[in-house]
Design a protein around this motif. Structure first.
Motif, short mmCIF file in Angstrom:
data_model
loop_
_atom_site.label_atom_id
_atom_site.label_comp_id
_atom_site.label_asym_id
_atom_site.label_seq_id
_atom_site.Cartn_x
_atom_site.Cartn_y
_atom_site.Cartn_z
N ARG A 64 0.83 -1.20 0.00
CA ARG A 64 0.00 0.00 0.00
C ARG A 64 0.87 1.25 0.00
N SER A 65 0.24 2.39 -0.21
CA SER A 65 0.96 3.66 -0.10
C SER A 65 1.55 3.79 1.30
N GLY A 66 2.81 4.18 1.37
CA GLY A 66 3.48 4.33 2.66
C GLY A 66 4.08 3.05 3.20
N ALA A 67 4.01 1.96 2.42
CA ALA A 67 4.55 0.68 2.91
C ALA A 67 6.07 0.64 2.88
N GLY A 68 6.70 1.55 2.10
CA GLY A 68 8.15 1.58 2.04
C GLY A 68 8.71 1.18 0.69
N LYS A 69 7.85 1.03 -0.33
CA LYS A 69 8.29 0.54 -1.64
C LYS A 69 9.30 1.47 -2.30
N LEU A 220 13.20 -4.93 -11.39
CA LEU A 220 12.61 -4.79 -10.05
C LEU A 220 11.44 -3.83 -10.18
N LEU A 221 10.24 -4.35 -9.99
CA LEU A 221 9.01 -3.66 -10.32
C LEU A 221 8.31 -3.23 -9.04
N ILE A 222 8.25 -1.92 -8.79
CA ILE A 222 7.57 -1.40 -7.62
C ILE A 222 6.15 -0.98 -8.02
N THR A 223 5.14 -1.53 -7.34
CA THR A 223 3.77 -1.22 -7.73
C THR A 223 2.80 -1.52 -6.59
N HIS A 224 1.61 -0.94 -6.68
CA HIS A 224 0.53 -1.31 -5.77
C HIS A 224 -0.55 -2.06 -6.54
N GLU A 225 -0.28 -2.35 -7.82
CA GLU A 225 -1.26 -2.99 -8.69
C GLU A 225 -0.94 -4.48 -8.85
N MET A 226 -1.76 -5.32 -8.22
CA MET A 226 -1.53 -6.76 -8.30
C MET A 226 -1.66 -7.28 -9.73
N GLN A 227 -2.50 -6.65 -10.53
CA GLN A 227 -2.67 -7.07 -11.91
C GLN A 227 -1.36 -6.96 -12.69
N VAL A 228 -0.59 -5.90 -12.39
CA VAL A 228 0.70 -5.70 -13.05
C VAL A 228 1.66 -6.84 -12.69
N VAL A 229 1.69 -7.18 -11.41
CA VAL A 229 2.57 -8.26 -10.95
C VAL A 229 2.16 -9.59 -11.58
N VAL A 238 5.83 -8.91 -0.72
CA VAL A 238 4.77 -8.04 -0.22
C VAL A 238 5.31 -7.25 0.97
N LEU A 239 5.26 -5.92 0.84
CA LEU A 239 5.69 -5.02 1.92
C LEU A 239 4.47 -4.52 2.68
N ASP A 240 4.56 -4.53 4.00
CA ASP A 240 3.50 -3.97 4.84
C ASP A 240 4.15 -3.26 6.02
N LYS A 241 3.94 -1.96 6.10
CA LYS A 241 4.49 -1.14 7.19
C LYS A 241 6.00 -1.33 7.33
N GLY A 242 6.68 -1.37 6.18
CA GLY A 242 8.13 -1.42 6.19
C GLY A 242 8.75 -2.79 6.33
N PRO A 257 -1.93 -17.49 -0.90
CA PRO A 257 -1.43 -16.40 -0.06
C PRO A 257 -1.54 -16.74 1.41
N ALA A 258 -0.46 -16.48 2.16
CA ALA A 258 -0.43 -16.84 3.57
C ALA A 258 -0.75 -15.66 4.49
N HIS A 259 -0.46 -14.44 4.05
CA HIS A 259 -0.62 -13.27 4.91
C HIS A 259 -1.89 -12.50 4.55
N GLU A 260 -2.53 -11.92 5.55
CA GLU A 260 -3.79 -11.21 5.32
C GLU A 260 -3.62 -10.02 4.38
N THR A 261 -2.46 -9.36 4.42
CA THR A 261 -2.23 -8.24 3.50
C THR A 261 -2.22 -8.73 2.05
N THR A 262 -1.56 -9.85 1.80
CA THR A 262 -1.54 -10.42 0.46
C THR A 262 -2.95 -10.80 0.03
N ARG A 263 -3.69 -11.44 0.91
CA ARG A 263 -5.05 -11.85 0.57
C ARG A 263 -5.92 -10.65 0.25
N ALA A 264 -5.75 -9.55 0.99
CA ALA A 264 -6.53 -8.35 0.73
C ALA A 264 -6.21 -7.78 -0.65
N PHE A 265 -4.93 -7.77 -1.02
CA PHE A 265 -4.53 -7.29 -2.34
C PHE A 265 -5.11 -8.16 -3.45
#
Length: 367
Positions: A64-69, A220-229, A238-242, A257-265
């Motif tokens: 997400r925005s602010g995750a540290g990407k 190395l592709l930095i994005t918040h768009e799962m479709q791109v990946v 997957v980065l979450d809060k750094g 997906p094992a982590h809730e952040t990944t599942r949400a994306f």
């Protein structure tokens, strides 16, 4: 666009080597920024990040925005230095370099940007040539490098046009050619498709995939768009809060997906939306007279097998399909079906499905 198979860069760049050393290696990297408000503590953009980027891969960094990407990618070319830990690019510790060393590493790490960053007073040719002019490359050599690059990105007939005369996709192609001009080992893409429409995005992603294949270039592709990946990345983190909360090959992460952040994306990419007539009646208790609502995920070598048909034929268990989607991730088949199975035969049905390499998840129960 023509393959650049005759480029000496293509011949000298090794292909993906899972057993070899990573071309970019983040080792226990933490990055803090000083507090700006009175009494506030330092802002921790990255916290103890360990991540290895395979040579020749396309690796997506999502968050997400602010995750540290963006902070992560700026560490690769030395625009930022880690507070602690090491960032090693092709065997070189970037943070240990002086200014001369940083200039050299930046020539080996190309970068394309979300908003193109082209000089309006320079033609497409002039923008691509700029990093070579700064490096002092002779004009004749510059021309030998730039013309094949403009051909590679499909702009050989647009070389004399200025940015104002180009579409958004064409501007991004100029940006890609410019990033390739110094014959880098790594190409960084920081939200490079976020400002583009869907069709242009597909074209740019196809170009990046071609560059990766033709030049053996690590992307190395930095994005918040799962479709791109999903479209082009061989690996994903997957980065979450750094912090890195999940990583692996794209197919494995997307399909399980094992982590809730990944599942949400992934909800909007690989998820299946249940119709309202099901969700409005769904309950959590497995009472008598109710059917289980089961999500079945089809992956791996059995992804295209008619498992549910075999379930009905071999065990005589009726399955009611409620929703479904079939797609592909990294060129491999992937499907999700949501079905209703009578509660009384749920366990044998589950065992039958899971024995064939598929996964089951009970989402609830309906009458």
């Amino acid at each position: 666009m023509q393959p650049l198979s005759t480029s000496p860069h293509a011949a000298s760049t090794p292909a993906t080597d899972p057993a070899g050393p990573p071309i970019v290696d983040f080792q226990s990297v933490t990055k803090r920024f000083p507090a700006t408000g009175e009494g506030a503590g330092d802002f921790v953009a990255l916290s103890d990040v360990d991540l290895s980027i395979r040579r020749g891969s396309i690796t997506g960094i999502i968050g997400r925005s602010g995750a540290g990407k963006s902070t992560l990618v700026r560490l690769v070319n030395g625009l930022e230095r880690p507070t602690s830990g090491r960032v090693v690019v092709d065997g070189t510790d970037v943070a240990a370099l002086d200014e001369k060393g940083l200039r050299a590493i930046r020539r080996s790490v190309g970068m394309i940007f979300q908003h193109f960053n082209l000089l309006s007073a320079r033609t497409a040719y002039g923008n691509v040539a700029l990093p070579l002019e700064i490096a002092g490359v002779p004009a004749g050599e510059i021309r030998k490098r730039i013309l094949p690059l403009l051909d590679l990105v499909g702009l050989s007939d647009r070389s004399s046009l200025y940015p104002a005369q180009l579409s958004g996709g064409q501007k991004q192609r100029v940006g890609i050619a410019r990033a390739l001009a110094t014959e880098p080992k790594v190409l960084l893409s920081d939200e490079a498709t976020s400002a583009l429409d869907p069709e242009t995005t597909r074209q740019v992603l196809a170009l990046l995939k071609q560059v990766n294949a033709d030049l053996g270039l690590t992307v190395l592709l930095i994005t918040h768009e799962m479709q791109v990946v999903r479209e082009i990345a061989s690996h994903v983190a997957v980065l979450d809060k750094g912090s890195i909360v999940e990583e692996g090959d794209t197919y494995s992460v997307f399909s399980r997906p094992a982590h809730e952040t990944t599942r949400a994306f992934l909800e909007g990419v690989t998820g299946v939306r249940l119709p309202a007539f099901v969700t409005s009646r769904m309950e959590s208790e497995a009472a008598a007279g109710r059917s289980a609502v089961v999500k079945v995920v089809f992956t791996g070598p059995t992804a295209t097998d008619p498992v549910l048909a075999h379930l009905g034929r071999d065990l005589g268990i009726d399955v009611n399909i409620l929703a479904g989607a079939v797609d592909e991730i990294s060129g491999k088949p992937f499907g999700t079906l949501v079905v209703a199975i009578d509660r009384e035969v749920l366990e044998p049905a589950r065992r039958f499905i899971e024995a064939r390499g598929l996964t089951c998840e009970v989402m609830g129960y309906v009458r």
